[in-house]
Design a protein around this motif. Structure first.
Motif, PDB file in Angstrom:
ATOM      1  N   SER A 181       0.820  -1.206   0.000  1.00 46.65           N
ATOM      2  CA  SER A 181       0.000   0.000   0.000  1.00 46.65           C
ATOM      3  C   SER A 181       0.855   1.258   0.000  1.00 46.65           C
ATOM      4  N   PHE A 182       0.219   2.355  -0.373  1.00 48.57           N
ATOM      5  CA  PHE A 182       0.859   3.664  -0.315  1.00 48.57           C
ATOM      6  C   PHE A 182       1.304   3.961   1.113  1.00 48.57           C
ATOM      7  N   GLU A 183       0.452   3.637   2.067  1.00 49.04           N
ATOM      8  CA  GLU A 183       0.758   3.916   3.472  1.00 49.04           C
ATOM      9  C   GLU A 183       2.020   3.183   3.934  1.00 49.04           C
ATOM     10  N   GLU A 184       2.194   1.951   3.475  1.00 46.91           N
ATOM     11  CA  GLU A 184       3.397   1.194   3.821  1.00 46.91           C
ATOM     12  C   GLU A 184       4.645   1.903   3.286  1.00 46.91           C
ATOM     13  N   VAL A 185       4.577   2.338   2.042  1.00 52.82           N
ATOM     14  CA  VAL A 185       5.731   3.016   1.444  1.00 52.82           C
ATOM     15  C   VAL A 185       5.983   4.354   2.127  1.00 52.82           C
ATOM     16  N   GLU A 186       4.933   5.075   2.432  1.00 56.76           N
ATOM     17  CA  GLU A 186       5.113   6.363   3.099  1.00 56.76           C
ATOM     18  C   GLU A 186       5.815   6.184   4.447  1.00 56.76           C
ATOM     19  N   GLU A 187       5.446   5.148   5.168  1.00 58.39           N
ATOM     20  CA  GLU A 187       6.103   4.868   6.455  1.00 58.39           C
ATOM     21  C   GLU A 187       7.587   4.543   6.234  1.00 58.39           C
ATOM     22  N   ILE A 188       7.876   3.746   5.226  1.00 61.25           N
ATOM     23  CA  ILE A 188       9.272   3.413   4.895  1.00 61.25           C
ATOM     24  C   ILE A 188      10.045   4.687   4.583  1.00 61.25           C
ATOM     25  N   VAL A 189       9.493   5.522   3.712  1.00 61.02           N
ATOM     26  CA  VAL A 189      10.178   6.741   3.280  1.00 61.02           C
ATOM     27  C   VAL A 189      10.373   7.709   4.445  1.00 61.02           C
ATOM     28  N   LYS A 190       9.373   7.869   5.279  1.00 60.62           N
ATOM     29  CA  LYS A 190       9.483   8.781   6.421  1.00 60.62           C
ATOM     30  C   LYS A 190      10.572   8.352   7.403  1.00 60.62           C
ATOM     31  N   ASN A 191      10.931   7.069   7.400  1.00 59.11           N
ATOM     32  CA  ASN A 191      11.965   6.563   8.304  1.00 59.11           C
ATOM     33  C   ASN A 191      13.353   6.510   7.662  1.00 59.11           C
ATOM     34  N   ASP A 192      13.457   6.911   6.410  1.00 60.07           N
ATOM     35  CA  ASP A 192      14.761   6.982   5.741  1.00 60.07           C
ATOM     36  C   ASP A 192      15.582   8.071   6.439  1.00 60.07           C
ATOM     37  N   PRO A 193      16.833   7.787   6.786  1.00 62.25           N
ATOM     38  CA  PRO A 193      17.666   8.796   7.451  1.00 62.25           C
ATOM     39  C   PRO A 193      17.738  10.129   6.698  1.00 62.25           C
ATOM     40  N   TYR A 194      17.707  10.106   5.383  1.00 64.87           N
ATOM     41  CA  TYR A 194      17.697  11.352   4.622  1.00 64.87           C
ATOM     42  C   TYR A 194      16.494  12.219   4.981  1.00 64.87           C
TER      43      TYR A 194
ATOM     44  N   VAL B 298      14.438  11.795   7.745  1.00 60.64           N
ATOM     45  CA  VAL B 298      14.443  12.045   9.188  1.00 60.64           C
ATOM     46  C   VAL B 298      15.304  13.259   9.544  1.00 60.64           C
ATOM     47  N   HIS B 299      16.458  13.385   8.887  1.00 59.46           N
ATOM     48  CA  HIS B 299      17.412  14.446   9.222  1.00 59.46           C
ATOM     49  C   HIS B 299      17.293  15.684   8.332  1.00 59.46           C
ATOM     50  N   GLY B 300      16.282  15.727   7.473  1.00 58.97           N
ATOM     51  CA  GLY B 300      16.032  16.915   6.663  1.00 58.97           C
ATOM     52  C   GLY B 300      16.961  17.114   5.479  1.00 58.97           C
ATOM     53  N   ALA B 301      17.651  16.060   5.056  1.00 61.03           N
ATOM     54  CA  ALA B 301      18.529  16.162   3.895  1.00 61.03           C
ATOM     55  C   ALA B 301      17.742  16.126   2.586  1.00 61.03           C
ATOM     56  N   ARG B 302      16.655  15.388   2.597  1.00 59.57           N
ATOM     57  CA  ARG B 302      15.837  15.216   1.398  1.00 59.57           C
ATOM     58  C   ARG B 302      14.355  15.331   1.745  1.00 59.57           C
ATOM     59  N   GLY B 303      13.598  15.748   0.759  1.00 59.49           N
ATOM     60  CA  GLY B 303      12.150  15.701   0.851  1.00 59.49           C
ATOM     61  C   GLY B 303      11.685  14.397   0.221  1.00 59.49           C
ATOM     62  N   TYR B 304      10.393  14.270  -0.013  1.00 58.34           N
ATOM     63  CA  TYR B 304       9.917  13.078  -0.714  1.00 58.34           C
ATOM     64  C   TYR B 304       8.598  13.337  -1.411  1.00 58.34           C
ATOM     65  N   GLU B 305       8.385  12.565  -2.451  1.00 57.71           N
ATOM     66  CA  GLU B 305       7.150  12.565  -3.213  1.00 57.71           C
ATOM     67  C   GLU B 305       6.951  11.125  -3.676  1.00 57.71           C
ATOM     68  N   ILE B 306       5.777  10.561  -3.430  1.00 63.41           N
ATOM     69  CA  ILE B 306       5.511   9.156  -3.738  1.00 63.41           C
ATOM     70  C   ILE B 306       4.360   9.049  -4.731  1.00 63.41           C
ATOM     71  N   HIS B 307       4.551   8.171  -5.726  1.00 65.74           N
ATOM     72  CA  HIS B 307       3.504   7.914  -6.719  1.00 65.74           C
ATOM     73  C   HIS B 307       3.418   6.420  -6.960  1.00 65.74           C
ATOM     74  N   GLU B 308       2.190   5.888  -6.981  1.00 70.50           N
ATOM     75  CA  GLU B 308       2.050   4.491  -7.387  1.00 70.50           C
ATOM     76  C   GLU B 308       2.431   4.404  -8.862  1.00 70.50           C
ATOM     77  N   TRP B 309       3.162   3.351  -9.206  1.00 68.91           N
ATOM     78  CA  TRP B 309       3.730   3.218 -10.549  1.00 68.91           C
ATOM     79  C   TRP B 309       3.292   1.891 -11.141  1.00 68.91           C
ATOM     80  N   VAL B 310       2.689   1.942 -12.316  1.00 70.02           N
ATOM     81  CA  VAL B 310       2.310   0.732 -13.026  1.00 70.02           C
ATOM     82  C   VAL B 310       3.440   0.424 -14.004  1.00 70.02           C
ATOM     83  N   MET B 311       4.248  -0.550 -13.646  1.00 70.17           N
ATOM     84  CA  MET B 311       5.412  -0.889 -14.454  1.00 70.17           C
ATOM     85  C   MET B 311       4.975  -1.648 -15.693  1.00 70.17           C
ATOM     86  N   GLN B 312       5.498  -1.219 -16.829  1.00 68.14           N
ATOM     87  CA  GLN B 312       5.283  -1.911 -18.090  1.00 68.14           C
ATOM     88  C   GLN B 312       6.636  -2.017 -18.771  1.00 68.14           C
ATOM     89  N   THR B 313       7.093  -3.229 -18.994  1.00 66.92           N
ATOM     90  CA  THR B 313       8.388  -3.407 -19.631  1.00 66.92           C
ATOM     91  C   THR B 313       8.457  -4.759 -20.331  1.00 66.92           C
TER      92      THR B 313
END
Length: 93
Positions: free
Chosen positions: A56-69, A71-86
């Motif tokens: 879920s989006f919520e699972e990924v958001e939790e993962i991203v919010k806990n990234d040290p980048y 947590v420490h304000g080095a990076r922001g974030y933007e999340i999008h569900e992606w339908v992979m086609q390859t």
């Protein structure tokens, strides 16, 4: 399982440099759990991208919010569900 593209725009280059190893270690742990499909930095220094695999989006958001980048304000974030086609054949590790 779904794929999610998490952009991590640069907020503070010095903090990003300082917390880089913690960030990489964090992603390595997630890779071992099968949560990371692909990852990498942008060559122009503006940030990076991680493609996560999650329920879920919520699972990924939790993962991203806990990234040290983030947590420490080095990076922001933007999340999008992606339908992979390859048709690409990925190399085996």
């Amino acid at each position: 399982m779904n794929h999610y593209a998490a952009l991590s725009p640069m907020k503070d280059a010095e903090k990003s440099k300082h917390y880089r190893q913690e960030h990489l270690d964090y992603l390595e742990g997630l890779e071992k759990q099968g949560k990371v499909f692909a990852k990498g930095r942008f060559t122009d220094g503006t940030g990076g991208l991680v493609i996560y695999i999650a329920e879920s989006f919520e699972e990924v958001e939790e993962i991203v919010k806990n990234d040290p980048y983030v947590v420490h304000g080095a990076r922001g974030y933007e999340i999008h569900e992606w339908v992979m086609q390859t048709d690409a054949v990925l190399p085996e590790k």
